[in-house]
Scaffold this motif. Sequence first.
Motif, mmCIF file in Angstrom:
data_model
loop_
_atom_site.group_PDB
_atom_site.id
_atom_site.type_symbol
_atom_site.label_atom_id
_atom_site.label_comp_id
_atom_site.label_asym_id
_atom_site.label_seq_id
_atom_site.Cartn_x
_atom_site.Cartn_y
_atom_site.Cartn_z
ATOM 1 N N MET A 80 -7.097 8.125 -17.890
ATOM 2 C CA MET A 80 -7.230 6.676 -18.599
ATOM 3 C C MET A 80 -6.677 5.749 -17.480
ATOM 4 S SD MET A 80 -6.237 8.003 -22.391
ATOM 5 C CE MET A 80 -6.623 6.464 -23.233
ATOM 6 N N GLU A 81 -5.507 6.264 -17.085
ATOM 7 C CA GLU A 81 -4.784 5.332 -16.072
ATOM 8 C C GLU A 81 -4.296 6.193 -14.963
ATOM 9 O OE1 GLU A 81 -1.747 4.156 -18.690
ATOM 10 O OE2 GLU A 81 -2.668 2.029 -18.967
ATOM 11 N N LYS A 82 -4.081 5.869 -13.820
ATOM 12 C CA LYS A 82 -3.444 6.450 -12.780
ATOM 13 C C LYS A 82 -2.612 5.818 -11.864
ATOM 14 C CE LYS A 82 -7.429 6.681 -9.758
ATOM 15 N NZ LYS A 82 -8.206 7.615 -8.985
ATOM 16 N N LEU A 83 -1.746 6.209 -10.897
ATOM 17 C CA LEU A 83 -1.365 5.772 -9.637
ATOM 18 C C LEU A 83 -2.158 5.292 -8.807
ATOM 19 C CD1 LEU A 83 1.575 8.342 -9.049
ATOM 20 C CD2 LEU A 83 1.920 6.054 -10.009
ATOM 21 N N ASP A 84 -2.341 4.086 -8.638
ATOM 22 C CA ASP A 84 -3.470 3.711 -7.825
ATOM 23 C C ASP A 84 -2.931 2.014 -7.040
ATOM 24 O OD1 ASP A 84 -5.811 2.417 -6.776
ATOM 25 O OD2 ASP A 84 -7.036 2.588 -8.582
ATOM 26 N N VAL A 85 -3.107 1.993 -5.734
ATOM 27 C CA VAL A 85 -2.571 0.536 -5.124
ATOM 28 C C VAL A 85 -3.540 -0.428 -5.564
ATOM 29 C CG1 VAL A 85 -1.392 1.690 -3.237
ATOM 30 C CG2 VAL A 85 -3.980 1.306 -3.025
ATOM 31 N N ASN B 166 0.845 -1.402 0.032
ATOM 32 C CA ASN B 166 0.035 -0.108 -0.203
ATOM 33 C C ASN B 166 0.994 1.267 0.108
ATOM 34 O OD1 ASN B 166 -2.250 -1.526 0.029
ATOM 35 N ND2 ASN B 166 -2.291 -1.822 1.992
ATOM 36 N N VAL B 167 1.766 1.261 -0.939
ATOM 37 C CA VAL B 167 2.535 2.676 -0.973
ATOM 38 C C VAL B 167 2.681 3.029 -2.707
ATOM 39 C CG1 VAL B 167 4.016 1.970 0.721
ATOM 40 C CG2 VAL B 167 4.531 1.193 -1.346
ATOM 41 N N ILE B 168 2.858 4.306 -2.799
ATOM 42 C CA ILE B 168 3.166 4.819 -4.095
ATOM 43 C C ILE B 168 4.603 5.329 -4.083
ATOM 44 C CG2 ILE B 168 2.269 6.443 -5.888
ATOM 45 C CD1 ILE B 168 -0.554 6.228 -4.858
ATOM 46 N N VAL B 169 5.302 4.774 -5.263
ATOM 47 C CA VAL B 169 6.733 5.422 -5.287
ATOM 48 C C VAL B 169 6.949 6.317 -6.286
ATOM 49 C CG1 VAL B 169 9.157 4.451 -5.564
ATOM 50 C CG2 VAL B 169 7.491 3.231 -4.150
ATOM 51 N N ARG C 200 0.637 5.077 1.300
ATOM 52 C CA ARG C 200 1.635 5.983 1.763
ATOM 53 C C ARG C 200 2.678 6.291 0.668
ATOM 54 N NH1 ARG C 200 1.110 8.550 5.366
ATOM 55 N NH2 ARG C 200 2.864 8.191 6.805
ATOM 56 N N VAL C 201 3.091 7.552 0.699
ATOM 57 C CA VAL C 201 3.991 8.107 -0.426
ATOM 58 C C VAL C 201 5.526 8.042 0.028
ATOM 59 C CG1 VAL C 201 4.124 9.961 -2.352
ATOM 60 C CG2 VAL C 201 1.927 9.147 -1.465
ATOM 61 N N MET C 202 6.259 7.324 -0.993
ATOM 62 C CA MET C 202 7.738 7.302 -0.897
ATOM 63 C C MET C 202 8.230 8.067 -2.053
ATOM 64 S SD MET C 202 8.693 3.853 0.921
ATOM 65 C CE MET C 202 8.181 2.587 -0.196
ATOM 66 N N ALA C 203 9.409 8.909 -1.736
ATOM 67 C CA ALA C 203 10.101 9.249 -2.835
ATOM 68 C C ALA C 203 11.505 8.774 -2.787
ATOM 69 C CB ALA C 203 10.177 10.928 -2.914
ATOM 70 N N PHE C 204 11.971 8.385 -3.938
ATOM 71 C CA PHE C 204 13.262 7.714 -4.049
ATOM 72 C C PHE C 204 14.268 8.388 -4.740
ATOM 73 C CE2 PHE C 204 11.656 2.905 -3.736
ATOM 74 C CZ PHE C 204 11.327 3.280 -2.438
ATOM 75 N N GLY C 205 15.601 8.726 -4.222
ATOM 76 C CA GLY C 205 16.599 8.964 -4.983
ATOM 77 C C GLY C 205 18.006 8.585 -4.750
ATOM 78 N N GLY C 206 19.006 8.940 -5.706
ATOM 79 C CA GLY C 206 20.203 8.467 -5.379
ATOM 80 C C GLY C 206 20.854 9.418 -4.622
ATOM 81 N N ASP C 207 22.106 9.378 -4.376
ATOM 82 C CA ASP C 207 22.850 10.320 -3.550
ATOM 83 C C ASP C 207 23.219 11.534 -4.428
ATOM 84 O OD1 ASP C 207 24.666 8.188 -4.613
ATOM 85 O OD2 ASP C 207 25.987 9.701 -4.899
ATOM 86 N N GLY C 208 23.255 11.396 -5.559
ATOM 87 C CA GLY C 208 23.452 12.770 -6.764
ATOM 88 C C GLY C 208 22.029 13.343 -6.615
ATOM 89 N N SER C 209 21.164 12.793 -6.874
ATOM 90 C CA SER C 209 19.902 13.501 -6.955
ATOM 91 C C SER C 209 19.417 13.938 -5.704
ATOM 92 C CB SER C 209 18.886 12.127 -7.170
ATOM 93 O OG SER C 209 17.443 12.786 -6.997
ATOM 94 N N THR C 210 19.673 13.477 -4.478
ATOM 95 C CA THR C 210 19.377 14.217 -3.254
ATOM 96 C C THR C 210 20.220 15.192 -2.919
ATOM 97 O OG1 THR C 210 18.602 11.573 -2.517
ATOM 98 C CG2 THR C 210 19.009 13.198 -0.773
ATOM 99 N N ALA C 211 21.490 14.989 -2.870
ATOM 100 C CA ALA C 211 22.502 15.958 -2.160
ATOM 101 C C ALA C 211 22.841 17.016 -3.249
ATOM 102 C CB ALA C 211 23.846 15.122 -1.749
#
Lengths: 294, 392
Positions: free
Chosen positions: B195-200, A33-36, A88-99
Motif C-alpha cells: 500500500m505504501e513503501k520506502l520510495d524516494v 536520494n537516500v533512505i534512512v 543510497r541507504v543510511m542507518a542512524f543510531g545514537g551512541d547507546g544504540s551503536t555501542a
Amino acid sequence: MSTVKVFNAGHTACSGCGLSLAARLVMEAAGPNVIVSNSTGCLEVFTTRSPQTAWGVPWVHSLFENSGALATGIVAALKMQGKENEARVMAFGGDGSTADIGFGIISGMWERGDDVLYVCFDNEAYMNTGIQRSGLTPFLGATSTSPAGSVTGGNQKQKKNIPMIAAAHGVKYVATACVGYQRDLQNKIKKALAIKGPKYVQILATCPLGWGNDSSLTIQMGKLAVETGLFPLFEVEEGKITNVMNVAKPKPVEEYLKLQTRFRHIVKNPEEVAKVQAIADANFKRYTKDKVLF
Amino acid sequence: MKKVTEGLKAIAETVALCRPEVISAYPITPQTHIVEELSVIVANGKLKCEFINVESEFAAASVVLGASVAGVRAYSATSSQGLLLMAEVLFNMAGMRLPVVITDANRAVSAPINIWNDWQDTLAIRDAGLIHLFAEDNQEACDMHLQAFKIAEDHEVMLPVMVNLDGFILTHAFDPIEFPEQALVDKYLPKYVPMEKLDVKNPLSFGLMGGPDRYLETRYAMAETMKTCPAVIRKAAQDFNKMFGRNYGELIEEYKMEDAEIVLVSMGSIISSMKDVADDLRAAGKKVGVLKIRCYRPFPVQDVIKSLCGKKKAIILEKALSIGGVGILTADIKAALYGQKNVPEISDFILGLGGRDIRISDIKAIVALAEKANLKGEFYGLDPKLVEEMDK
C-alpha cells in the motif's frame, strides 16, 4: 535543486541540540536520494511525533537496536526491485544504540559487507531516557547512572573505540566528525556515500542538557573536543588511516572540561584532570596519517 | 506432483513457490532444515531472492521487517528461543502493519532446555498482533503458507502471519506431499502490491512515535482488523480449495460434530490422533466429535460458540500453559462461551509438554477421566516418582 527539504525545521529538539544540527548537516550532504533507517532515540523522538515528520526523504524507525538490520533488508529489497541505484541507504543510531544494545546487529551488518552508511550520532550518553551512561560516555563523565559520588566520581571506563572496531571488520570507510567542523563533516558523508559497501561515520554531537554546557556553545564544544585531542577527527580507508585533522597547538583538556557540569567534580582535582589529559595525549600519538591499522 | 518429503523441506519448497523476494532466518532446532533448504534453492538459482544470513533471530526478523517496509514479499522461520528473541520485532512488525510470513516449528521454551514439541513458544507471543495459524499435518502446513501470504498481504489485513506446525512430530516426518504447479501458485498468489513503501519518489515516514493522543486508536485499528480479517481467512481457504482441491476448514474444522455429545478440542498435529479416537469411540457407541482450532489469532469466537453450544461436554487438550493462570486455549474458549446458552461442561488437560508422547490410548484415557468428573487444568501423564523427587 529540490524544493523539498530533506530535514525540516519545526521539530522539537532542545535549544543548542548538536544532534539536530548534525542530522541536518548529514541530510543536506546526502541529498534527497537516500533512505534512512533510524534507531529509537532523541533524533527519532524529536523528528517524528505522529502525525508530523521532519523528514523529507523516505524514513523508517522500528526499534532501539535494529536500524542496521533494517537497512540490510532495505538494500536487499531495493536490489530485488532493480532500484539499487535509485537510493543510497543510511542507518542512524545514537551512541547507546551503536555501542551497546545494537552492537551485535551492527557487527553483523559490517561482516556481511552490506552497502549501508551507518552514522552514529554520539552525544555520549542515553540522553533520550535522561542522561544514563553508555559505552561511549567519556572517562570520568558524570551521568545519572555514573554519578559524581563520594567514592567513585563519574564514568570509570573509557569510550569504547567503535571506529577501530569498524575498521577491524573491514569496513571500507571509517571516519569521525563533529559539529564543530561542519564542512569536514559534510565532506565525509559525501565521500562515504560514494563508496559501495559498509561505511561508518561517528559524529560527536554536543548535548547541552546532558553535558551541562551553555546551549550557545554547541559549536565551540565540538571544536574544543577536537583541539584538546579528546575526540580526534580522522578517516580510515581499507584499514589505513588516510587523514587526521591537524591540531597545530593542542589545548589543555581543562579548557573543554570546565565548560561542562558533567566534569564539574574533577576540574578542581589536578590528578583526575591529568588522567583525562593522558587520554588526549595518547590519542594524538595513536591517530597518525598513513598508519596501517589492519 | 506428489513426492515423499520431510516436513521442513516440503515447507521450504512451498515457500519458494510463493516467490519471497527477501528471506532471512537463523538456525534453530527444529526449524533449521527450512533455512538450509531455502539457502540451497536460492544458491542453485531456482528462486530469485536475496537470502540473508544473520547473527540472530532478532536480526532475521529486523531484516525482513526492513525488506517489507521497502515493499517486497519477505519470509522468515524460527522456533522456541529464537521466536522469543524475535518477540520485540514481531510486536513492532504487526504495529507497522507489515505482511511478513513467519513459520514457527513449535517447540518448548527453556528451562529446562528442551528441543521438543509443545506450543509454549508461539503462545507466549500471542498478543503481538500476528495472525496465528496451526497446521494439522504437513500437507496442510505447506498449503497454509500460500494462504498465509494471501491473507497477510490483503489490503484489508496487512498483518504478519505465523504458520505453526508441531516440532519434530510434523517438521521431521516424511509424508507424501502434493506440490502445486508454479503457474497455479502465481495465479492464487500474485505479486505483492504494497500500500505504501520506502520510495524516494514518494518520501514517507514509517514507524512514527504515537503519543497518548494517538496510540490507543492505532491499537484499536489493529483489533478491528482482527475482527474483520476472518472473512479474508475464510476466502483464502475457499479459494485455495477451488483452485487446488484441498480443504482443511477455515478458522476451525469440525469432524463428526453433527450429532456429537463429547467434543475433543485442540490445535495442530494432535487433531489427527483425536480424529482416530473419535472414530474408535464412535464404533464403541460414544458420540465423539473433534473441533480443530485452525486459526488461533484472531480467535474464532463465533465459530466456537456455534460449534460447542448444545454439546454435552468439551474436552480441551493443551500443549502449553500460563503458569499461575489457566490453560491458554481453555481461557479463550471459556471467554468465548461465557454468557451463551447451552454451554457444555468443560474439562481441560495439560499434556505433551516438552515433547512427551501423546498416544491414542492417552486421549482415550482422558475422555474416560473427563466422563467421570469435570477436571480443570489437569496435568495428564505425570510420572509420580519424578513429581515426588522434584517435590524434595
